[in-house]
Design an enzyme around this catalytic site. Structure first.
Site, PDB file in Angstrom:
ATOM      1  N   HIS A 184       0.845  -1.199   0.000  1.00  0.00           N
ATOM      2  CA  HIS A 184       0.000   0.000   0.000  1.00  0.00           C
ATOM      3  C   HIS A 184       0.884   1.253   0.000  1.00  0.00           C
ATOM      4  CE1 HIS A 184      -3.286   2.627   0.449  1.00  0.00           C
ATOM      5  NE2 HIS A 184      -3.917   2.084   1.474  1.00  0.00           N
ATOM      6  N   TYR A 189      -0.946   7.265   3.443  1.00  0.00           N
ATOM      7  CA  TYR A 189      -0.358   6.441   4.499  1.00  0.00           C
ATOM      8  C   TYR A 189       1.160   6.513   4.362  1.00  0.00           C
ATOM      9  CZ  TYR A 189      -5.195   5.297   5.180  1.00  0.00           C
ATOM     10  OH  TYR A 189      -6.533   5.410   5.417  1.00  0.00           O
ATOM     11  N   ARG A 357     -16.735  -0.075  -3.515  1.00  0.00           N
ATOM     12  CA  ARG A 357     -18.082   0.152  -2.959  1.00  0.00           C
ATOM     13  C   ARG A 357     -19.189  -0.598  -3.677  1.00  0.00           C
ATOM     14  NH1 ARG A 357     -17.352   6.496  -3.001  1.00  0.00           N
ATOM     15  NH2 ARG A 357     -16.160   5.772  -4.808  1.00  0.00           N
TER      16      ARG A 357
HETATM   17  C1  FNR Z   1     -11.492   1.686   1.011  1.00  0.00           C
HETATM   18  N1  FNR Z   1     -10.340   1.893   0.256  1.00  0.00           N
HETATM   19  C2  FNR Z   1      -9.161   1.294   0.642  1.00  0.00           C
HETATM   20  N2  FNR Z   1      -8.061   1.367  -0.162  1.00  0.00           N
HETATM   21  C3  FNR Z   1      -6.938   0.711   0.142  1.00  0.00           C
HETATM   22  O1  FNR Z   1      -5.973   0.776  -0.619  1.00  0.00           O
HETATM   23  N3  FNR Z   1      -6.858  -0.033   1.290  1.00  0.00           N
HETATM   24  C4  FNR Z   1      -7.894  -0.143   2.152  1.00  0.00           C
HETATM   25  O2  FNR Z   1      -7.813  -0.864   3.146  1.00  0.00           O
HETATM   26  C5  FNR Z   1      -9.077   0.593   1.854  1.00  0.00           C
HETATM   27  N4  FNR Z   1     -10.159   0.584   2.692  1.00  0.00           N
HETATM   28  C6  FNR Z   1     -11.381   1.034   2.249  1.00  0.00           C
HETATM   29  C7  FNR Z   1     -12.536   0.813   3.001  1.00  0.00           C
HETATM   30  C8  FNR Z   1     -13.783   1.190   2.528  1.00  0.00           C
HETATM   31  C9  FNR Z   1     -15.013   0.878   3.315  1.00  0.00           C
HETATM   32  C10 FNR Z   1     -13.882   1.831   1.266  1.00  0.00           C
HETATM   33  C11 FNR Z   1     -15.219   2.244   0.707  1.00  0.00           C
HETATM   34  C12 FNR Z   1     -12.748   2.099   0.552  1.00  0.00           C
HETATM   35  C13 FNR Z   1     -10.430   2.473  -1.090  1.00  0.00           C
HETATM   36  C14 FNR Z   1     -10.961   1.447  -2.080  1.00  0.00           C
HETATM   37  O3  FNR Z   1     -10.106   0.326  -2.181  1.00  0.00           O
HETATM   38  C15 FNR Z   1     -11.143   2.069  -3.471  1.00  0.00           C
HETATM   39  O4  FNR Z   1      -9.882   2.440  -3.961  1.00  0.00           O
HETATM   40  C16 FNR Z   1     -12.064   3.279  -3.459  1.00  0.00           C
HETATM   41  O5  FNR Z   1     -13.197   3.037  -2.657  1.00  0.00           O
HETATM   42  C17 FNR Z   1     -12.525   3.652  -4.861  1.00  0.00           C
HETATM   43  O6  FNR Z   1     -13.184   2.569  -5.484  1.00  0.00           O
HETATM   44  P1  FNR Z   1     -14.809   2.469  -5.562  1.00  0.00           P
HETATM   45  O7  FNR Z   1     -15.324   2.365  -4.166  1.00  0.00           O
HETATM   46  O8  FNR Z   1     -15.279   3.709  -6.249  1.00  0.00           O
HETATM   47  O9  FNR Z   1     -15.038   1.218  -6.359  1.00  0.00           O
END
Ligand code: FNR
Length: 393
Positions: A184, A189, A357
């Site tokens: 990550h 972060y 999501r």
């Molecule tokens: C996330 N996102 C996220 N990204 C990541 O790199 N590590 C993580 O642990 C998390 N945790 C996380 C929790 C929740 C509840 C959400 C909604 C999002 C970001 C996620 O992986 C993604 O990059 C974004 O949400 C954009 O994609 P969507 O939601 O538009 O499909």
């Protein structure tokens, strides 16, 4: 009709995915002292039942102070291997693949799970609720925002120790049987704090120049690459931009991400997962459905200009993918997805589509997309009496 690229297999090193859908890593604030629980088994297992080719387990801390919240997943001790293995084995029993995202939350660690916090986002978890606001790590002692705890500027010994913590956590993940590991490096972060000249004001070998700011990520990538099996692909997620161009000050941007992508390929990384933002409360995101997919496409196009024989780097796109058309068009190999239009261009943007999501709203998203695109996807035998039917939305 020809099967859209979206539903064709994809191979990275020895890993073959049955389609291009990936469950993006998502924190669920439901671990017990870093150990995954029944929650994770059912939550993640549900996606394995419904066609997602690869599931990436949420951001998993490599040291206890690298958790975003006290309830985050971790792999800093051996007792955390078995609960992960249980989930890995289940996903494998359903014929799908599973990876894990390894992370350190840096100055954004020690916050409350969002549903315990005020709507302000990352409200500090105090020591009384299991937090560690006095022991945050960052490249420089700059807090997230006014009123937030001041992180400790990491010493060189701590930085070297962190690289080893990523290696140790990666080895534990391998022991648990995962198919791939994602580092990550996004969202503000720790690693992305090092990449940005806004959050990284060091004057030693880890700050200042582009080479110095990217050193930590490249050191971690090379070290993890060396510690995992040769056939296992290594993924890295970055923020392609921190959306601070508007300030006119030096910040992390798409041009540097393109440069970094080539270096990551040379370091043995197999796929770059292109996200954005998260490093600054004053970021100004220009949001539209293709806002991140287009940056993924730009990095992919830049990589295609590398000299023949250069190490390849696959690309993952993520963000706002909610429709069959968008998922299809992002990865369509010839760039002729039917929904591609003048506004978004016709190029292939990525090799894999990560979805977050929409999978929470609709765990059978892959099945609906397959249905809409006229593709057959095999579900679990146990469900054979009830073949997928698209709900009326
Ligand atoms: C996330 N996102 C996220 N990204 C990541 O790199 N590590 C993580 O642990 C998390 N945790 C996380 C929790 C929740 C509840 C959400 C909604 C999002 C970001 C996620 O992986 C993604 O990059 C974004 O949400 C954009 O994609 P969507 O939601 O538009 O499909």
């Amino acid at each position: 009709a020809e099967v859209p690229t979206l539903f064709t297999p994809f191979k990275l090193r020895d890993l073959t995915l049955q389609n291009r859908f990936v469950v993006s890593p998502m924190c669920t604030y439901s671990a017990d002292d870093g150990h995954l629980t029944d929650w994770h088994l059912v939550h993640l297992g549900a996606f394995a039942l419904r066609g997602a080719a690869l599931i990436i387990v949420e951001a998993t801390a490599v040291t206890p102070n690298g958790r975003i919240s006290p309830e985050d997943s971790g792999l800093w001790q051996d007792s955390q291997i078995a609960p992960l293995r249980r989930i890995v084995d289940y996903v494998h029993s359903q014929g799908q693949k599973i990876g894990i995202q390894l992370a350190h939350a840096g100055r954004k660690a020690s916050t409350l799970a969002p549903w315990h916090a005020k709507p302000t986002q990352h409200e500090v978890a105090t020591a009384e609720v299991g937090g560690w606001p006095d022991n945050l790590w960052a490249p420089s002692a700059i807090p997230w925002d006014e009123g937030y705890p001041v992180p400790k500027k990491m010493t060189v010994a701590q930085i070297e120790g962190l690289v080893q913590s990523f290696v140790d956590a990666a080895k534990r993940a391998v022991q648990a049987g995962v198919d791939t590991i994602e580092i990550h490096g996004a969202h503000g972060y720790l690693i992305s704090e090092f990449l940005s000249p806004i959050t990284n004001q060091r004057t030693d070998a880890y700050g200042g120049s582009f080479a110095n700011r990217t050193r930590l990520l490249l050191d971690i990538a090379r070290a993890v690459r060396g510690a995992i099996p040769a056939g296992m692909p290594l993924l890295v997620r970055i923020s392609a931009t921190e959306w601070m161009e508007w300030t006119g000050q030096p910040s992390w941007d798409l041009a540097q991400s393109k440069q970094l992508a080539a270096l990551l390929a040379d370091a043995g990384v197999d796929l770059l997962d292109v996200s954005s933002g998260g490093n600054n409360p004053r970021q100004q995101v220009r949001l539209h459905p293709y806002y991140q997919a287009d940056m993924a496409g730009e990095i992919r196009a830049e990589l295609a200009r590398r000299p023949p024989g250069a190490k390849p780097l696959a690309i993952g796109a993520v963000g706002m993918v909610t429709t069959a058309e968008m998922a299809r068009d992002i990865v369509q190999a010839d760039g002729t997805g039917e929904g591609n239009d003048a506004e978004h261009g016709t190029r292939t943007r990525a090799d894999l589509v990560l979805v977050a999501r929409q999978f929470l709203r609709e765990p059978e998203f892959v099945l609906r997309v397959a249905h809409e695109l006229g593709v057959q996807v095999k579900g679990p035998s146990q469900y054979h009496r009830a073949p997928y039917k698209a709900p009326k939305l």
